[in-house]
Write a protein that holds these residues in place. Structure first.
Motif, PDB file in Angstrom:
ATOM      1  N   SER A   6       0.792  -1.210  -0.102  1.00  0.00           N
ATOM      2  CA  SER A   6       0.014   0.042  -0.084  1.00  0.00           C
ATOM      3  C   SER A   6       0.901   1.123  -0.060  1.00  0.00           C
ATOM      4  O   SER A   6       1.933   1.336   0.425  1.00  0.00           O
ATOM      5  CB  SER A   6      -1.010   0.004   1.329  1.00  0.00           C
ATOM      6  N   LEU A  26      -2.406   0.922  -5.601  1.00  0.00           N
ATOM      7  CA  LEU A  26      -2.865  -0.375  -5.268  1.00  0.00           C
ATOM      8  C   LEU A  26      -2.487  -0.816  -3.810  1.00  0.00           C
ATOM      9  O   LEU A  26      -1.383  -0.737  -3.288  1.00  0.00           O
ATOM     10  CB  LEU A  26      -2.172  -1.599  -6.164  1.00  0.00           C
ATOM     11  N   LEU A  28      -2.650  -4.060  -2.178  1.00  0.00           N
ATOM     12  CA  LEU A  28      -2.895  -5.520  -2.394  1.00  0.00           C
ATOM     13  C   LEU A  28      -3.156  -6.253  -1.236  1.00  0.00           C
ATOM     14  O   LEU A  28      -2.488  -5.864  -0.152  1.00  0.00           O
ATOM     15  CB  LEU A  28      -1.783  -5.987  -3.068  1.00  0.00           C
ATOM     16  N   ASP A  29      -3.987  -7.336  -1.245  1.00  0.00           N
ATOM     17  CA  ASP A  29      -4.062  -8.366   0.020  1.00  0.00           C
ATOM     18  C   ASP A  29      -2.726  -8.579   0.611  1.00  0.00           C
ATOM     19  O   ASP A  29      -1.801  -9.150   0.050  1.00  0.00           O
ATOM     20  CB  ASP A  29      -4.609  -9.444  -0.784  1.00  0.00           C
ATOM     21  N   GLY A  37       2.219  -9.896  -6.057  1.00  0.00           N
ATOM     22  CA  GLY A  37       1.914  -8.460  -5.944  1.00  0.00           C
ATOM     23  C   GLY A  37       2.259  -7.900  -7.165  1.00  0.00           C
ATOM     24  O   GLY A  37       1.689  -7.016  -7.725  1.00  0.00           O
ATOM     25  N   HIS A 108      -7.982  -6.736  -2.220  1.00  0.00           N
ATOM     26  CA  HIS A 108      -7.330  -5.882  -2.927  1.00  0.00           C
ATOM     27  C   HIS A 108      -8.240  -4.232  -2.813  1.00  0.00           C
ATOM     28  O   HIS A 108      -9.477  -4.481  -2.782  1.00  0.00           O
ATOM     29  CB  HIS A 108      -7.146  -5.882  -4.475  1.00  0.00           C
TER      30      HIS A 108
END
Length: 143
Positions: A6, A26, A28-29, A37, A108
């Motif tokens: 992030s 983005l 991402l998880d 990623g 996400h």
């Protein structure tokens, strides 16, 4: 190695030479490793590049140097998109982001910033947040 990719920024110089610049960030998880990623970020950049945009480039940081231990979250998680004056491109960008988020069951998020105005898209909230998203589109397209 797990990590959250992030990055937040107030990048706002968005209207040079008639192009509107959009900063995508983005998040991402956090369960994803940096390689997965990076692959997802490249996939999204490629999908955006297929639109009628002026340019798509990674945000600050650039590519990861050979031998680096991991991807820089700023380089990985930020994408700058320059949109031309042609109508509908911004809406197509939003739809591409909605589709990209909707294809994954992962957690996400994508933040869009234009001239300091930021909206965050998430997979679960895309359908329920249609009105605020449509208002965001109208603010930046004049329609």
């Amino acid at each position: 190695m797990k990590g959250n990719t992030s990055m937040r920024s107030g990048c706002t110089d968005h209207r040079a030479d008639g192009a509107m610049k959009v900063l995508l960030v983005l998040s991402l998880d956090p369960e994803l490793d940096s390689e997965a990623g990076e692959r997802l970020a490249r996939q999204l950049r490629a999908e955006i590049a297929e639109l009628d945009v002026e340019s798509v480039r990674p945000g600050r940081g650039g590519p990861v140097p050979d031998g680096a231990k991991g991807a820089d979250p700023v380089a990985l998680g930020a994408i700058v998109v320059a949109l031309g004056a042609s109508g509908g491109v911004f809406t197509a960008l939003i739809e591409t982001l909605r589709d990209w988020l909707g294809r994954s069951s992962a957690r996400h998020r994508v933040s869009l910033t234009i001239d300091g105005d930021t909206i965050e898209l998430e997979r679960a909230a895309v359908a329920e947040r249609r009105d605020p998203i449509d208002a965001y589109i109208r603010r930046h397209t004049g329609s």
